[in-house]
Design an enzyme around this catalytic site. Sequence first.
Site, short mmCIF file in Angstrom:
data_model
loop_
_atom_site.label_atom_id
_atom_site.label_comp_id
_atom_site.label_asym_id
_atom_site.label_seq_id
_atom_site.Cartn_x
_atom_site.Cartn_y
_atom_site.Cartn_z
N GLU A 225 0.84 -1.19 0.00
CA GLU A 225 0.00 0.00 0.00
C GLU A 225 0.88 1.25 0.00
OE1 GLU A 225 -3.69 1.74 2.72
OE2 GLU A 225 -2.16 0.49 3.67
N LYS B 299 -9.97 0.57 -1.56
CA LYS B 299 -10.04 0.35 -0.12
C LYS B 299 -11.42 0.76 0.38
CE LYS B 299 -7.22 1.10 4.04
NZ LYS B 299 -5.97 1.72 4.55
N CYS C 182 -5.01 -3.40 3.36
CA CYS C 182 -4.64 -3.11 4.75
C CYS C 182 -5.81 -3.24 5.73
CB CYS C 182 -4.00 -1.72 4.81
SG CYS C 182 -3.06 -1.41 6.32
#
Length: 509
Positions: free
Chosen positions: A264, A339, A373
């Site tokens: 990321e 995300k 993440c």
Amino acid sequence: MKEIQKIELRHLELSDFANLQESMHEAYSNWTGDFWNKGHIQKLIDVFPEGQLVILADGQIAGCALSLILDYKKYGDNHTYAQVTGNYTFSTHDPKGNVLYGIEMFIKPEFRGMRLGRRLYDARKELCESLNLEAIMFGGRIPNYHKFSKELRPSQYIKKVQQLEIHDPTLNFQLSNDFHVLKVLRNYMPDDAESKEFAVLMEWNNINHEESNDKINLPKTVVRLGLIQWQMRLYNGIGELFDQVEFFVDAVASYKSDFVLFPEFFNAPLMAEYNDLTEAQAIRKLAEYTDEIRERFSRLAITYNVNIITGSMPKLEGQMLNNVGFLCRRDGTYEQYTKLHVTPDEEKYWGLTGGNEIKVFETDCGPIGILICYDVEFPELPRILAEQGMNILFVPFLTDTQNGYSRVRYCARARAIENECYVAIAGSVGNLPKVENMDIQFAQSVVFTPCDFAFPTTGIKAEATPNTEMILVADVDMDLLWELHNNGAVRNLKDRRKDLYDVITKRSL
């Protein structure tokens, strides 16, 4: 290098002939002999359709590889092209033979240097293995030999090419693809003036002899993952950044990896140029690079024949700033992932907003999921992906402290167990003192597995050294997942009490 949107490797069809003929003429611009006619191509397809391969770039034939199966003892090491092709009738093809013999291989000039020829050779090797043949053989041209024929015998010329004292585009390429020289063939092809009618008998030995289907491009049962544990450092522009990116892609691809995973916000060092701005302004300047980064990654995926998961980067979607990444497939296609859950820090300092789509991505190695993440800390998301058939979950992450890293690590490990899948996580290490809100990073990249007898008892397939720039390469076996789903000691997916509970999405996928 020519810009390509899609690469396709498939079997040759008769309807391709006009396209094939045009490409052949450009590939052999100095050829003085005859070319394949439509009758030749029809006959090849009739007798051995699996052996006739083409690679297309945006629908245009960029190259081809044609072959027959021979009972090699009938011809031995002193043969001519006319003999092995039955004087172009292809009556020599023997399905019960022991050698895959190459009778044509070219790449159109405008597509050279993109490793498309390597794909064709790799497909030939897969075919050789699937048919359980002993070897691939062919008489290779030496098109630069005419420049040296007055001073060097063919054997001397070949030796100098092997020692890199002379460059021969065809022989050098064949040597780099694991073929070795057996001998010089004389009067091999009378029309080959550039090679002075000589050829080099080349061989690649099949040491595997594995029984498999005789088709190409089937989903793999063993998939090789390459994880990039990225060192944060300052770069002088995007060109220098991608020198490092290509170095890692090249390194991982040299191990024949199927996937490369970047972390990321691996491109955060480019924000150093904007450190005089606020954090929110700087990251929006970084977003201006995203389209170019995606294009560069897509070219690398094609060139190095590997599927690339690009980590993530900021992207403006209208007035909304999202954290996105791209699956750049090796066939030239790509898809975006976003995300879904942004952290309080990302919202406060950068003004990031979460996306709204969760989906499984189809690849040549089967269905995969990608979560960035923080998203892996929400167990509902991998469960939805597992119900859609996901086998491997990729998690690019960025964590500054060991606390943050532990949350990602242990959640990812749990996701592998509860969803009976592999989970690969990759992060960044090092410091960025000239980039606000990106000062420090902590990471240890890992490939997690379910915990059952067929897998490591710890549920860890491989892990990198903490806080060290490196690559991590690991193989994961899809057949073991199937066995676990059906016959595991426990079966988390099958044993769910869906009469009591379920996980659903509120938006159509």
